[in-house]
Design a protein around this motif. Sequence first.
Motif, PDB file in Angstrom:
ATOM      1  N   ALA A  33       7.154  -9.082  -7.042  1.00 38.93           N
ATOM      2  CA  ALA A  33       8.750  -9.533  -6.279  1.00 38.93           C
ATOM      3  C   ALA A  33       9.246 -10.415  -6.911  1.00 38.93           C
ATOM      4  O   ALA A  33      10.488 -10.855  -7.228  1.00 38.93           O
ATOM      5  N   LYS A  34       8.873 -11.599  -7.989  1.00 39.65           N
ATOM      6  CA  LYS A  34       9.105 -12.709  -8.873  1.00 39.65           C
ATOM      7  C   LYS A  34       9.733 -12.324  -9.989  1.00 39.65           C
ATOM      8  O   LYS A  34      10.966 -12.670 -10.238  1.00 39.65           O
ATOM      9  N   ILE A  35       9.588 -10.956 -10.316  1.00 43.85           N
ATOM     10  CA  ILE A  35       8.903 -10.950 -11.377  1.00 43.85           C
ATOM     11  C   ILE A  35      11.057  -9.947 -10.864  1.00 43.85           C
ATOM     12  O   ILE A  35      12.204  -9.715 -11.760  1.00 43.85           O
ATOM     13  N   MET A  36      11.324  -9.568 -10.168  1.00 44.10           N
ATOM     14  CA  MET A  36      12.103  -8.350  -9.792  1.00 44.10           C
ATOM     15  C   MET A  36      13.849  -9.319  -9.241  1.00 44.10           C
ATOM     16  O   MET A  36      14.424  -9.239  -9.554  1.00 44.10           O
TER      17      MET A  36
ATOM     18  N   GLY B  48      -7.044 -14.762  -0.994  1.00 44.20           N
ATOM     19  CA  GLY B  48      -6.560 -12.839  -0.055  1.00 44.20           C
ATOM     20  C   GLY B  48      -5.330 -13.096   0.075  1.00 44.20           C
ATOM     21  O   GLY B  48      -5.164 -11.162   0.218  1.00 44.20           O
ATOM     22  N   ILE B  49      -5.000 -13.379  -1.087  1.00 49.28           N
ATOM     23  CA  ILE B  49      -2.585 -12.675  -1.551  1.00 49.28           C
ATOM     24  C   ILE B  49      -3.276 -11.706  -2.461  1.00 49.28           C
ATOM     25  O   ILE B  49      -3.830 -11.764  -3.617  1.00 49.28           O
ATOM     26  N   ASP B  50      -2.743 -10.830  -2.817  1.00 51.38           N
ATOM     27  CA  ASP B  50      -2.464  -9.701  -3.744  1.00 51.38           C
ATOM     28  C   ASP B  50      -1.734 -10.692  -4.338  1.00 51.38           C
ATOM     29  O   ASP B  50      -0.803 -10.471  -4.801  1.00 51.38           O
ATOM     30  N   GLN B  51      -2.098 -10.616  -5.957  1.00 49.73           N
ATOM     31  CA  GLN B  51      -1.140 -11.550  -7.062  1.00 49.73           C
ATOM     32  C   GLN B  51      -0.426 -10.508  -7.997  1.00 49.73           C
ATOM     33  O   GLN B  51       0.631 -10.810  -8.540  1.00 49.73           O
ATOM     34  N   ARG B  52      -0.531  -8.792  -7.282  1.00 44.20           N
ATOM     35  CA  ARG B  52       0.447  -7.941  -8.490  1.00 44.20           C
ATOM     36  C   ARG B  52       1.786  -8.206  -7.070  1.00 44.20           C
ATOM     37  O   ARG B  52       2.451  -7.978  -7.817  1.00 44.20           O
TER      38      ARG B  52
END
Length: 326
Positions: free
Chosen positions: A70-73, A61-65
């Motif tokens: 966050a990882k891209i940032m 139930g975690i928002d993949q976006r």
Amino acid sequence: MIAAVSFPGSSTWIAGLSIVALFAAIFVVGIFAKWGSYWFQAYMSGADVSWTSLIAMTFLGIDQRLIVTAKIMARQAGLSIDRRSGMSTERLQSHHLAGGDVMNVVQAQIAAHRANIDLDFDRAAAIDLAGRDVLLAVQTSVSPRVIHCPSDRQGSAATLSAVAKNGVELRVGARVTVRTNLDQLIGGATEETIVARVGQGIITAIGSAETHMDVLEQPARISKGALSNGLDANTAFAIVSIDIYDIDVGENIGARLQTDQAAADMRIARAHAEGQRAEAVALEQQMKAKVTENQALFVLAEGEVPAALAVAFNNGQLRRKRVSPS
């Protein structure tokens, strides 16, 4: 009896394989349609997000976006996203499941990294889970914040009241410039403690001055006296400076107290005098009563004289005295 066994022809096998391939293609297309865009963004940015993690996020139930962004940032900002010691996908997922603000933590780490502040993911996550705004803490550490003393929540005209040794009241307003102390952000005292300690230090500094004129001539002595007491000990802030922006002369409290004391002494003296007067009046009344009592005894004594004369005459104790002729 001989049973006839028939095997499907090659055309049947081909049809079956075609159906299986079709379902497999639909499944692959469905997976790519659901998670492919996230995986492609992460892959092109070098964010290291696997298909397994994306699928697991769906069941958790975690928002993949959110995680991918966050990882891209973090990757674009030059932060470590190593799976063992860096900002891994698993750590971001764990922090999100614990109720933390993943994006706030990442932005705080980026700001700390740009400002050369030592802040790793574990400490940033701990600060966030403790209920503190870690991004605001980093921003305050980079750009100091100004706190009003006393707090201006009740209005900008709020001032501290302190009295010098000569009894004159001074009303003082101060601005405290603070920087966040990230090492003591967890467990350290908050802004209210800083305001209370600075107010106490200002009142103590003014109270130690001989006259209010000394304070008016050198307002800096107030801030110096307050800063010398280590007011930011065990707090989440480090005090940069204390600046006096307003100082007014109030009442002469010493004179008023002396006047009140004199009036109280006068009332006490009057009470003692009234008590003494009442005692004198009571003593006077007692003396008058004794005079009246003695007068009554005298009257009684006078009344007994004729009776005594009569008794003496009857007893022959009274005789006429003969007078010899000359």
